[in-house]
Motif scaffolding. Structure first.
Motif, PDB file in Angstrom:
ATOM      1  N   SER A 157       1.054  -0.945  -0.258  1.00 58.50           N
ATOM      2  CA  SER A 157      -0.249   0.506  -0.448  1.00 58.50           C
ATOM      3  C   SER A 157       1.313   1.167  -0.170  1.00 58.50           C
ATOM      4  O   SER A 157       1.890   1.860   0.614  1.00 58.50           O
ATOM      5  N   ALA A 158       0.145   1.977  -0.753  1.00 55.46           N
ATOM      6  CA  ALA A 158       1.130   3.592  -0.770  1.00 55.46           C
ATOM      7  C   ALA A 158       0.574   4.298  -1.293  1.00 55.46           C
ATOM      8  O   ALA A 158      -0.665   3.986  -2.203  1.00 55.46           O
ATOM      9  N   ARG A 159       1.311   5.573  -1.586  1.00 56.81           N
ATOM     10  CA  ARG A 159       0.565   7.381  -2.270  1.00 56.81           C
ATOM     11  C   ARG A 159       1.104   6.851  -2.952  1.00 56.81           C
ATOM     12  O   ARG A 159       2.571   6.873  -3.514  1.00 56.81           O
ATOM     13  N   VAL A 160       0.566   7.048  -4.505  1.00 56.62           N
ATOM     14  CA  VAL A 160       1.207   7.388  -5.834  1.00 56.62           C
ATOM     15  C   VAL A 160       1.023   8.537  -6.018  1.00 56.62           C
ATOM     16  O   VAL A 160       0.134   9.176  -6.739  1.00 56.62           O
ATOM     17  N   ILE A 161       2.072   8.998  -6.349  1.00 56.45           N
ATOM     18  CA  ILE A 161       2.265  10.844  -6.521  1.00 56.45           C
ATOM     19  C   ILE A 161       2.262  11.528  -7.606  1.00 56.45           C
ATOM     20  O   ILE A 161       3.282  10.997  -8.313  1.00 56.45           O
ATOM     21  N   PRO A 218       6.510  14.461  -3.155  1.00 56.80           N
ATOM     22  CA  PRO A 218       6.204  14.216  -2.735  1.00 56.80           C
ATOM     23  C   PRO A 218       5.733  15.529  -1.320  1.00 56.80           C
ATOM     24  O   PRO A 218       5.025  15.587  -1.139  1.00 56.80           O
ATOM     25  N   ALA A 228      -1.959  13.136  -4.780  1.00 58.91           N
ATOM     26  CA  ALA A 228      -1.952  11.518  -4.472  1.00 58.91           C
ATOM     27  C   ALA A 228      -3.029  10.819  -5.702  1.00 58.91           C
ATOM     28  O   ALA A 228      -4.336  10.861  -5.294  1.00 58.91           O
ATOM     29  N   VAL A 281       6.469   7.090  -5.850  1.00 59.12           N
ATOM     30  CA  VAL A 281       5.650   6.233  -5.073  1.00 59.12           C
ATOM     31  C   VAL A 281       5.880   6.268  -3.696  1.00 59.12           C
ATOM     32  O   VAL A 281       7.083   5.445  -3.407  1.00 59.12           O
ATOM     33  N   GLU A 326       2.989   3.159   2.877  1.00 58.71           N
ATOM     34  CA  GLU A 326       2.452   3.778   4.119  1.00 58.71           C
ATOM     35  C   GLU A 326       3.094   4.388   4.749  1.00 58.71           C
ATOM     36  O   GLU A 326       2.821   5.198   5.746  1.00 58.71           O
ATOM     37  N   ILE A 385       5.876   5.867   4.522  1.00 63.13           N
ATOM     38  CA  ILE A 385       6.431   7.161   5.138  1.00 63.13           C
ATOM     39  C   ILE A 385       5.123   8.347   5.211  1.00 63.13           C
ATOM     40  O   ILE A 385       5.781   8.986   5.468  1.00 63.13           O
ATOM     41  N   VAL A 386       4.344   8.037   4.220  1.00 64.56           N
ATOM     42  CA  VAL A 386       3.469   9.153   5.013  1.00 64.56           C
ATOM     43  C   VAL A 386       2.842   9.566   5.274  1.00 64.56           C
ATOM     44  O   VAL A 386       1.209  10.048   5.766  1.00 64.56           O
ATOM     45  N   LYS A 408       0.484   9.919   8.794  1.00 60.84           N
ATOM     46  CA  LYS A 408       0.815  10.748   9.668  1.00 60.84           C
ATOM     47  C   LYS A 408      -0.332  10.542  11.194  1.00 60.84           C
ATOM     48  O   LYS A 408      -1.796  10.429  10.948  1.00 60.84           O
TER      49      LYS A 408
END
Lengths: 329, 433
Positions: free
Chosen positions: B317-321, B325, B330, B347, B350, B352-353, B355
């Motif tokens: 799972s990740a944010r694809v940006i 960053p 996203a 990319v 989870e 890292i992104v 919060k």
């Protein structure tokens, strides 16, 4: 792959309110230990007990009254509690202390909406309450009782403080009573409120916070500098009636106030210019109260008064927005 | 040369993971999906419909007014569908042209001649015809910038690339410095400027060296800038090099400057010299969420999923940006195609992104310190929560460059930028009424 969403920026500095508060507690730890060395187990009880009580109060208010089910303590209540303990005589009764904590947390902080919304430094609100309600207890200082851990501070013979003695009997008498005052107050070996006595340890703690970029230097420099300069003026005019400027900045809780109370972010200005004004104002008020007012020391009142002015200071010390210059080049 | 350091800014880890991988040409995709609205200003008017046969470089939408650019087909193929899809930038449904590739490129190019033989007016015309927009991400039609209504004496090529992770501009400067310089010369000719600078953050010594070597023949001066986010912001870049501050609400031309991204300069050169319309761009495929850190040249409209296949996603799972960053967006779907403004796909897993939830502001002044525009984000946010939009405007909300520095440093996890974007929309809407 599971797509996560959220607004930019997608990365954040590794910092939180809790981490900031933890850093403040770390910065106060040397002074807290010194106080225990000077006044024994009772001091330790006051420190730990006050922090626990403050956290409990905040937790209770947030969960029960404000119904914030996901509230997790951020240690700010502990910071308030420890600062308040530092601001009172070591031999204070536990219930006097508890009432101060209660006022600091509830009246000083929670009724305004909790952290970030209080106009006055909560610890100073608590102290002011104690000062007014228990005037005798708040000026009854135990003598330094170095390394007698098992002797409770309330059983130790009491004494005057440098500023109190000077107010009552003059500087000459005080200087006689507190031999080597300047140096001893720098190290912390003088009677006074629990955590305020050692300028050295407080400065070390502050430098740690500064290195961690939690606080900036403007307020302490302005506050201590102003106190130094004004005290010097009084001293030049009449050296027998006033302390020399170096001693003046070491005593009366000035270091604790300037380094840790006046720098509370919530209740101090946001711009560098605002911070200078805040510090200078606090210095002026402190010296005026000490030398002209009725009270022997003025740090508490000075900071509270300047707290009240913060919204105005913020309003009038805005920085020029990038691109709003009149001329280029 | 003396460089003017702007106040504020932040130092996120630069993480230029792909800085040493050479630019590769991405192989063709089966399907391309192009948002008709790819440029800021007016979206172009569509010229094709489902079933239309198109050739590579053929105009499929024409400019609508001056602040607008045409759109060209990235491949030879057939328009299979015109549909509505949620636009990642505006969040609203927008027209998408889906083109299926049918075979090798059959090119429709514009006329070509050596870039030095164009007159200033011809340059502007060509840049407009080729559909060139600011490739740094702002997608503002470049020919509009090249037609300033005020005297311009300085051209600055933006090679700062201050966004963490992104490296495509750096690679372009290392691999195609000549084309960038020639594009810069054309820009200067179009606007009548005498001086050309290239601003590059000093954490890219290879790009600085390469541009210095290539630039000397053209009298182009390379300026090494402090590595500090957002050094690549147009206004802060101009300040760094000229000490001039673009007036609040104004444009670079108000201080006699035109700024273009280095990749834009290259696209301009290629449109002049080879008659190529803007149908492809360089971008970085990066982030801890992909195995291969890549810089690629891909056709506009290439589906994000194809690019991710190439880079090999390595997390669950990740944010694809879209973009980097700090300011990127996203994605909610990987089926959309890249656009002219896509400088990278980052990319971030989870870990890292993620919060924690927002807590109360403690006025720690970190946002005030970080703001490169000298705003007071804490105050603006407080006003936002009380819906005090007029007061926000008076506090210079509209000068916010949305760089995200405030939110980056906030210990209370406040999403300032999201709030300020909303507030700006409100202010603009109220102003129009």
């Amino acid at each position: 792959m599971k797509l996560l969403t959220g607004p930019a920026p997608h990365i954040h500095e590794n910092i939180s309110t809790r981490r900031i508060m933890l850093d403040v507690l770390i910065a106060l730890t040397p002074s807290a230990i010194l106080a225990v060395l000077m006044w024994g187990w009772y001091m330790l009880l006051l420190e730990i007990g006050s922090m626990a009580f403050a956290e409990f109060l905040e937790f209770f208010v947030m969960r029960v009254f404000r119904k914030k089910k996901d509230f997790v303590p951020d240690l700010s209540a502990s910071v308030t509690a420890l600062l308040l303990v530092f601001n009172v005589p070591a031999g204070i009764s536990w219930w006097t202390m508890a009432s101060g904590i209660l006022v600091a947390i509830i009246i000083g902080k929670e009724i305004f909406g909790g952290i970030g919304n209080n106009p006055f430094n909560p610890a100073l609100v608590g102290r002011l309450f104690m000062y007014i309600s228990f005037p005798v207890a708040m000026i009854t200082w135990p003598q330094v009782n170095w390394l007698h851990f098992w002797t409770p501070a309330y059983d130790v013979a009491t004494t005057a403080t440098p500023l109190g003695e000077a107010k009552l009997h003059g500087v000459a008498a005080a200087t006689q009573l507190f031999h080597g005052l300047t140096w001893n107050s720098f190290l912390g070996l003088i009677p006074g409120s629990a955590g305020e006595t050692s300028a050295l340890l407080l400065i070390i703690g502050f430098l740690y916070l500064w290195w961690r970029k939690i606080v900036s230097y403007e307020i302490p420099v302005a506050y201590i500098g102003t106190t130094f300069v004004l005290s010097a003026l009084f001293w030049f005019a009449n050296p027998s009636a006033y302390y020399d400027p170096l001693t003046s900045i070491m005593v009366g809780g000035l270091m604790l106030g300037a380094l840790f109370m006046a720098t509370d972010p919530v209740t101090s200005p946001v711009t560098p210019l605002g911070k200078w004004i805040f510090g200078i104002g606090a210095g002026v008020i402190t010296v005026l109260i000490r030398y002209i007012g009725a009270y022997p020391e003025g740090v508490n009142f000075a900071i509270i008064l300047m707290n009240a002015l913060v919204p105005f200071i913020n309003q009038f010390t805005k920085r020029r927005v990038f691109g709003t210059v009149k001329e280029n080049g | 040369m003396l460089v003017w350091r702007f106040k504020g800014g932040v130092h996120p880890p630069t993480k230029k993971l792909a800085k040493d991988s050479s630019i590769e040409n991405l192989k063709a995709s089966k399907r391309y999906s192009l948002f008709v609205a790819q440029n800021s200003g007016n979206p172009p008017k569509l010229l094709v419909q489902a079933g239309s046969e198109v050739k590579t470089g053929q105009k499929i939408a024409e400019a609508d007014g001056f602040v607008s650019v045409p759109l060209h087909s990235p491949v030879t193929g057939k328009v299979v569908e015109i549909k509505k899809e949620k636009h990642p930038v505006t969040g609203r449904p927008a027209d998408v042209v889906v083109i299926e590739r049918t075979g090798e490129d059959e090119w429709v190019k514009l006329s070509a001649k050596p870039y030095t033989e164009y007159t200033p007016d011809e340059i502007k015309k060509r840049v407009a015809e080729a559909g060139i927009v600011g490739l740094g991400g702002a997608t503002f039609p470049t020919h509009v910038k090249l037609s300033p209504s005020k005297k311009v004496d300085t051209v600055i090529l933006n090679g700062a690339e201050c966004e963490p992770y992104l490296t495509i501009d750096q690679r372009m400067m290392v691999e195609h410095p000549d084309e960038i310089c020639k594009g810069g010369v054309a820009i200067a000719k179009a606007v009548g400027a005498a001086k050309i600078f290239v601003g590059i953050e000093e954490n890219k010594p290879d790009a600085i060296e390469s541009m210095k070597k290539a630039g000397s023949a053209f009298g182009i001066e390379v300026v090494a800038l402090p590595t500090k986010y957002p050094q690549g912001s147009e206004k802060h870049l101009i300040y760094a090099i000229t000490k001039k501050q673009v007036p609040s609400g104004g444009l670079p031309m108000d201080v006699g400057v035109v700024v273009d991204n280095v990749s834009t300069a290259r696209a301009i050169y290629r449109a002049l010299e080879f008659g190529e319309p803007l149908i492809e761009r360089g971008l970085t495929l990066t982030g801890e969420g992909v195995k291969n850190q890549k810089n690629v040249i891909a056709r506009i409209g290439t589906p994000v999923s194809d690019l991710l296949d190439y880079a090999e996603v390595s997390v669950e799972s990740a944010r694809v940006i879209l973009g980097g960053p700090m300011t990127g967006i996203a994605l909610e779907s990987l089926e959309i195609g890249i656009s002219k403004g896509t400088s990278g796909i980052t990319v971030l897993p989870e870990g890292i992104v993620k919060k924690p939830a927002e807590t109360n502001c403690i006025r720690c002044y970190r946002c005030v310190e970080a703001c490169p525009t000298n705003l007071e984000p804490y105050l603006l946010y407080k006003m936002f929560k009380k819906k005090m939009f007029n007061e926000m405007k008076e506090e210079h909300l509209m000068d916010c460059i949305e760089c995200g520095s405030c939110a980056y440093v906030c210990p209370a996890n406040i999403d300032h930028v999201k709030a300020f974007k909303t507030a700006k929309l409100v202010v603009r809407t109220l102003g129009r009424r």
